[in-house]
Design a protein around this motif. Structure first.
Motif, short mmCIF file in Angstrom:
data_model
loop_
_atom_site.label_atom_id
_atom_site.label_comp_id
_atom_site.label_asym_id
_atom_site.label_seq_id
_atom_site.Cartn_x
_atom_site.Cartn_y
_atom_site.Cartn_z
N PRO A 98 0.81 -1.22 0.00
CA PRO A 98 0.00 0.00 0.00
C PRO A 98 0.84 1.27 0.00
CG PRO A 98 0.00 -1.00 2.18
CD PRO A 98 0.64 -2.00 1.25
N GLU A 99 2.06 1.18 0.48
CA GLU A 99 2.92 2.37 0.57
C GLU A 99 3.57 2.72 -0.76
OE1 GLU A 99 5.73 -1.01 0.71
OE2 GLU A 99 3.70 -0.63 1.44
N LYS A 100 3.46 1.82 -1.74
CA LYS A 100 4.11 2.04 -3.03
C LYS A 100 3.12 2.54 -4.07
CE LYS A 100 7.75 -1.35 -2.20
NZ LYS A 100 8.53 -2.49 -2.72
N THR A 101 3.64 3.26 -5.05
CA THR A 101 2.83 3.67 -6.18
C THR A 101 2.78 2.50 -7.16
OG1 THR A 101 3.49 5.99 -5.95
CG2 THR A 101 2.62 5.30 -8.09
N VAL A 102 1.57 2.06 -7.51
CA VAL A 102 1.39 0.96 -8.46
C VAL A 102 0.73 1.52 -9.71
CG1 VAL A 102 0.36 -1.29 -8.88
CG2 VAL A 102 1.18 -0.72 -6.58
N ILE A 103 1.43 1.41 -10.84
CA ILE A 103 0.92 1.93 -12.09
C ILE A 103 0.84 0.81 -13.12
CG2 ILE A 103 1.68 4.31 -11.74
CD1 ILE A 103 4.16 3.71 -13.39
N MET A 104 -0.02 1.01 -14.13
CA MET A 104 -0.16 0.05 -15.21
C MET A 104 -0.21 0.80 -16.53
SD MET A 104 -2.89 -2.72 -13.67
CE MET A 104 -2.48 -3.90 -14.99
N PRO A 105 0.23 0.18 -17.62
CA PRO A 105 0.16 0.84 -18.93
C PRO A 105 -1.26 1.26 -19.29
CG PRO A 105 1.62 -1.05 -19.05
CD PRO A 105 0.97 -1.09 -17.69
N THR A 106 -2.25 0.52 -18.82
CA THR A 106 -3.65 0.90 -18.98
C THR A 106 -4.49 0.20 -17.92
OG1 THR A 106 -5.61 0.80 -20.41
CG2 THR A 106 -3.95 -0.90 -20.74
N LEU A 107 -5.43 0.90 -17.35
CA LEU A 107 -6.35 0.29 -16.39
C LEU A 107 -7.53 -0.37 -17.08
CD1 LEU A 107 -6.44 2.91 -13.48
CD2 LEU A 107 -4.89 0.99 -13.83
N LYS A 108 -7.55 -0.30 -18.41
CA LYS A 108 -8.61 -0.94 -19.17
C LYS A 108 -8.30 -2.41 -19.46
CE LYS A 108 -10.10 3.34 -21.42
NZ LYS A 108 -10.28 4.06 -22.69
N ALA A 109 -7.13 -2.87 -19.06
CA ALA A 109 -6.76 -4.27 -19.25
C ALA A 109 -7.48 -5.10 -18.19
CB ALA A 109 -5.25 -4.45 -19.14
N GLU A 110 -8.53 -5.77 -18.59
CA GLU A 110 -9.39 -6.50 -17.67
C GLU A 110 -9.09 -8.00 -17.72
OE1 GLU A 110 -11.20 -5.03 -15.58
OE2 GLU A 110 -11.82 -3.09 -16.37
N CYS A 111 -9.95 -8.78 -17.07
CA CYS A 111 -9.86 -10.24 -17.08
C CYS A 111 -11.30 -10.76 -17.12
CB CYS A 111 -9.14 -10.74 -15.84
SG CYS A 111 -9.25 -12.53 -15.57
N SER A 112 -11.58 -11.71 -17.99
CA SER A 112 -12.95 -12.21 -18.12
C SER A 112 -13.44 -12.85 -16.83
CB SER A 112 -13.06 -13.20 -19.28
OG SER A 112 -12.17 -14.30 -19.10
N LEU A 113 -12.55 -13.45 -16.06
CA LEU A 113 -12.96 -14.04 -14.78
C LEU A 113 -13.34 -12.96 -13.78
CD1 LEU A 113 -10.31 -16.90 -14.45
CD2 LEU A 113 -12.76 -17.13 -14.91
N ASP A 114 -12.58 -11.90 -13.75
CA ASP A 114 -12.89 -10.78 -12.87
C ASP A 114 -14.21 -10.13 -13.29
OD1 ASP A 114 -12.93 -8.54 -11.28
OD2 ASP A 114 -10.95 -7.81 -11.86
N LEU A 115 -14.36 -9.86 -14.57
CA LEU A 115 -15.58 -9.24 -15.07
C LEU A 115 -16.81 -10.12 -14.83
CD1 LEU A 115 -14.36 -7.82 -18.50
CD2 LEU A 115 -14.85 -6.52 -16.41
N GLY A 116 -16.61 -11.43 -14.87
CA GLY A 116 -17.71 -12.36 -14.69
C GLY A 116 -18.09 -12.63 -13.26
N CYS A 117 -17.45 -11.92 -12.32
CA CYS A 117 -17.75 -12.11 -10.90
C CYS A 117 -17.87 -10.74 -10.22
CB CYS A 117 -16.65 -12.95 -10.25
SG CYS A 117 -17.00 -13.50 -8.57
#
Length: 353
Positions: A98-117
């Motif tokens: 939690p103390e670190k900055t976490v970045i991603m090239p895009t936050l639109k990169a999803e997962c079908s398992l995550d979306l399906g739950c």
């Protein structure tokens, strides 16, 4: 509970501008410099493009499965973690760091398992079965993890369910129905499955795989347990991403058919360069080929996107993972249970069957 596949959220495949060797080299040098400026490290999944995996390796980062990605980030001294993967991987890294900055090239990169739950529906489902222990796969949102008693990865899922079953626990398993069915068949535990699937692994076809085996009769078949049951039944080895990589290295067969994301071949080929690696077929009767053995969301990670996110303001919400602190703390509990359980297995493998 069954959620129908909705592919309207799949990223649109755009025509990617191919870089020349010189342009690619220049971009890599710029990324290396930005990593130093930002005190950042790249943490990449096995399913990202090989050039991203290579960049992570050459800059002291990590290429691994989702759990090892998060563990690496929590131990590595960098103050910024650049997660090349899909959103739940970035969230898991943030839960543990939690103390670190976490970045991603895009936050639109999803997962079908995550979306399906989705959280609300899943939470209501759990409320309907209060007597059951809730076990969720790593491929879920931070919110869903916060509703769970345990979080688990495919590498230790069978062992954990054996353990819970020995305590007389009845289980809710989410979200992957194929993996849930595999675990239930292996353990005999009382498991009530949520019904989502991975769009990559669910595409592998039984008859087409049988036909391929006829062409390569001496080949070994490696299958991820998120695949359909009939495909799993054809496997010589069933295992997590890291387990399949190790199997490819250690088995005697020189030809290997692999039923998981094709980008796993980058790491497999490093460990067994003399072996022939073949992707299991996604074509055949009933094929839709929405994924063709390659996750479209993982493909949203590329060198240009990595460079761009490293040059953005660290507080840019379009790239930075943010998790409500109450949700993070709740999700940390089942994650820590898993980490402790995994460590106890390493110390004493006989604690589970």
């Amino acid at each position: 509970m069954l959620f129908k596949k909705n592919f309207s959220t799949l990223p649109i495949k755009k025509k990617v501008q191919v870089l020349t060797t010189k342009e690619n080299s220049t971009l890599v040098d710029k990324i290396k410099n930005q990593l130093l400026v930002r005190n950042a490290v790249i943490i990449a999944h096995y399913y990202t493009d090989p050039e991203i995996q290579a960049l992570a390796e050459m800059t002291g980062g990590c290429v691994s499965d989702s759990l090892e990605m998060a563990k690496f980030g929590s131990c590595y001294p960098a103050t910024t973690l650049l997660v090349a993967g899909v959103r739940f991987m970035g969230e898991t890294a943030k839960i543990l760091s939690p103390e670190k900055t976490v970045i991603m090239p895009t936050l639109k990169a999803e997962c079908s398992l995550d979306l399906g739950c989705p959280y609300e529906a899943f939470s209501s489902f759990c409320d309907e079965h209060p007597e059951r222990t809730v076990v969720v796969y790593a491929n879920t949102s931070a919110a869903v993890k916060s509703r769970a008693d345990w979080v688990v990865t495919s590498s230790i899922a069978v062992k954990l369910i054996y353990y819970l079953d020995s305590l007389g626990k009845k289980i809710i398993w989410a979200p992957d129905r194929n993996l849930g069915r595999y675990i239930k068949n292996k353990t005999g535990a009382d498991i009530l499955c949520w019904h989502s699937t991975c769009i990559v692994h669910d595409e592998f076809k039984t008859q087409a795989l049988k036909n391929m085996k006829k062409l390569y009769p001496d080949a070994a078949i490696l299958v991820h347990p998120e695949s359909p049951q009939q495909v799993v039944e054809l496997a010589d080895v069933v295992g997590s991403t890291s387990q399949l990589i190790n199997a490819a290295k250690n088995m005697l067969q020189n030809t290997i058919i692999v039923a998981t994301d094709r980008n796993i071949f980058y790491k497999m080929q490093q460990l067994c360069p003399d072996k022939q690696l073949l992707i299991a077929p996604t074509a055949g009767e009933g094929a839709t080929c929405h994924s063709c053995a390659s996750c479209p969301w993982m493909a949203m990670n590329n060198l240009k996107a990595i460079y761009e996110v490293l040059t953005k303001n660290s507080q840019n919400n379009n790239y930075q993972i943010q998790i409500d602190e109450i949700v993070r703390q709740k999700a940390l509990v089942p994650l820590n249970r898993m980490l402790s359980f995994a460590a106890s297995i390493d110390r004493n493998p006989k604690i589970v069957r």
